[in-house]
Structure formats: structure tokens, C-alpha cells
Motif scaffolding. Structure first.
Motif, PDB file in Angstrom:
ATOM      1  N   ASN A 115       0.802  -1.217   0.000  1.00  7.63           N
ATOM      2  CA  ASN A 115       0.000   0.000   0.000  1.00  7.63           C
ATOM      3  C   ASN A 115       0.841   1.275   0.000  1.00  7.63           C
ATOM      4  O   ASN A 115       0.466   2.266   0.597  1.00  7.63           O
ATOM      5  CB  ASN A 115      -0.963  -0.019   1.189  1.00  7.63           C
ATOM      6  N   LYS A 116       2.016   1.205  -0.635  1.00  5.35           N
ATOM      7  CA  LYS A 116       2.854   2.394  -0.805  1.00  5.35           C
ATOM      8  C   LYS A 116       3.048   2.599  -2.299  1.00  5.35           C
ATOM      9  O   LYS A 116       2.895   1.671  -3.086  1.00  5.35           O
ATOM     10  CB  LYS A 116       4.218   2.206  -0.134  1.00  5.35           C
ATOM     11  N   LYS A 117       3.404   3.825  -2.658  1.00  6.87           N
ATOM     12  CA  LYS A 117       3.643   4.110  -4.064  1.00  6.87           C
ATOM     13  C   LYS A 117       4.838   5.034  -4.192  1.00  6.87           C
ATOM     14  O   LYS A 117       5.246   5.694  -3.230  1.00  6.87           O
ATOM     15  CB  LYS A 117       2.406   4.723  -4.716  1.00  6.87           C
ATOM     16  N   LEU A 118       5.387   5.067  -5.389  1.00  4.24           N
ATOM     17  CA  LEU A 118       6.479   5.977  -5.715  1.00  4.24           C
ATOM     18  C   LEU A 118       6.040   6.855  -6.869  1.00  4.24           C
ATOM     19  O   LEU A 118       5.306   6.397  -7.752  1.00  4.24           O
ATOM     20  CB  LEU A 118       7.735   5.202  -6.117  1.00  4.24           C
ATOM     21  N   LYS A 119       6.494   8.092  -6.884  1.00  4.00           N
ATOM     22  CA  LYS A 119       6.119   8.993  -7.975  1.00  4.00           C
ATOM     23  C   LYS A 119       6.681   8.500  -9.302  1.00  4.00           C
ATOM     24  O   LYS A 119       6.047   8.602 -10.337  1.00  4.00           O
ATOM     25  CB  LYS A 119       6.623  10.407  -7.672  1.00  4.00           C
ATOM     26  N   ASN A 120       7.912   7.959  -9.262  1.00  4.91           N
ATOM     27  CA  ASN A 120       8.541   7.402 -10.451  1.00  4.91           C
ATOM     28  C   ASN A 120       9.613   6.414  -9.987  1.00  4.91           C
ATOM     29  O   ASN A 120       9.930   6.365  -8.800  1.00  4.91           O
ATOM     30  CB  ASN A 120       9.132   8.514 -11.328  1.00  4.91           C
ATOM     31  N   PRO A 121      10.173   5.610 -10.890  1.00 11.22           N
ATOM     32  CA  PRO A 121      11.160   4.602 -10.462  1.00 11.22           C
ATOM     33  C   PRO A 121      12.376   5.187  -9.743  1.00 11.22           C
ATOM     34  O   PRO A 121      12.909   4.566  -8.833  1.00 11.22           O
ATOM     35  CB  PRO A 121      11.568   3.925 -11.772  1.00 11.22           C
TER      36      PRO A 121
END
Length: 195
Positions: A115-121
Motif C-alpha cells: 500500500n505504498k507508491k512511488l512517484k517514479n522509479p
């Protein structure tokens, strides 16, 4: 348009890797996007930061939510985005070769909860914690206490709204910021100005 250019460039990079073309003619090709004047951000000045972090809420430690106290400090000292600090899991605060870091990632935690995300790699990174956060304010100890309480996330009071944990924090910081005297600027001064 920029999304299409990115897709084309990705394909041409593949063609270059497969030696079908000598070079990628679309490498770094992008149309510069102008933001409306109302969306330009200004950084906080030294005086602004003194006013923010010497406010009664900080001096007297009267914030209702731990995230209201910690998240602006974490962003200021690490350059992390609001969402990156709001979604931290307790094991994301750790030592790497003797240095305390924030591990910005979208990995599952030890219980299989992601349930986490990153804006970009390239947003996946280790951010060293400043000695003020470690030695003076003792943030790693706070993270350890959250783990001892059984929390998976450092700031469990932040609930996900749509796709973001930082929504309510942003609203509260905006209200807090309005109570502080800030120097005039051409752009907006908000949470992201801490970066």
C-alpha cells in the motif's frame, strides 16, 4: 503529448538496444509545460522556517497528531515528498552502514502489507537522517515506539483518501501555515516548499 513522446522514446530506445537504429532521436525529447502563475511554489526563507518551527505548537509540543509534528521536519531535513513520509512503514526507518536512513520504497513490509507508491522509479532511494532528527529529536526512537505499539506504519493516524495518505496532513499544515507570519513571495508557500 509528453506521454506520447515518452512512449515513442521508449520504443526507440528498444530499437537502439536491438541495434535496429544507431541512436534514439527522441532521447529526452519533451515539451516544457508552463505552470499557471498560481501554481508556482516559492521556498521558505530562513525567517519563514524560524517562524514555522518556533511556533507554539512546536515549542510546546501541542500538535494533536504526531504526523503534524514529524512530517514537515522529515521533509525539510531529507527533501522527501509529503506522500513519501506519510506512507512510511516502521521498518523504513533503519540503519544502513551505521547511518540512520528513511528507506523510500514501495516494498511490502514484514507482514506482507504494501500500500505504498512511488512517484517514479527513481524515487526509490535511501535518505540519510540529519543528526538533529536522530540525536536531538530522536525520530528513530519514535519509529521504534510505533513498532512496539503494533503499528505497521509510522503515522497510522493518516488514512488513505483516494490514493494518498498525505491529504489530511496537507490540509492541517495549510491551516497551521496560515497562523505563521511568512515573508512575501511571488509563488505559493505550502508543504512542498519545504523540499
Amino acid at each position: 503529448v509528453n506521454n506520447n513522446l515518452t512512449n515513442i522514446s521508449s520504443f526507440l530506445t528498444w530499437c537502439e538496444d536491438e541495434q535496429l537504429i544507431p541512436t534514439n532521436p527522441a532521447h529526452r525529447l519533451k515539451i516544457k509545460e508552463e505552470k499557471p502563475e498560481t501554481e508556482h511554489r516559492s521556498p521558505y526563507t530562513t525567517k519563514d522556517l524560524e517562524n514555522l518551527f518556533n511556533a507554539p505548537q512546536y515549542v510546546e509540543d501541542t500538535f494533536l497528531h504526531p504526523s503534524d509534528f514529524w512530517c514537515p521536519l522529515l521533509s525539510l531535513f531529507t527533501g522527501a515528498r509529503r506522500e513519501e513520509v506519510c506512507q512510511l512503514h516502521v521498518e523504513d526507518v533503519r540503519q544502513e552502514e551505521g547511518v540512520w536512513v528513511l528507506d523510500i520504497n514501495k516494498e511490502k513490509n514484514v507482514h506482507g502489507f504494501a500500500n505504498k507508491k512511488l512517484k517514479n522509479p527513481s524515487a526509490k532511494r535511501l535518505l540519510p537522517l540529519h543528526p538533529i532528527l536522530v540525536e536531538t529529536l530522536r525520530f528513530p526512537e519514535f519509529a521504534r515506539q510505533q513498532a512496539q505499539k503494533g503499528h505497521l506504519r509510522i503515522f497510522p493516524e493518516l488514512v488513505k483518501i483516494n490514493t494518498n495518505y498525505g491529504h489530511k496532513l496537507g490540509e492541517r499544515f495549510s491551516e497551521f501555515r496560515k497562523t505563521i507570519e511568512l515573508e512575501e513571495a511571488e509563488g505559493v508557500k505550502d508543504f512542498h516548499s519545504l523540499r
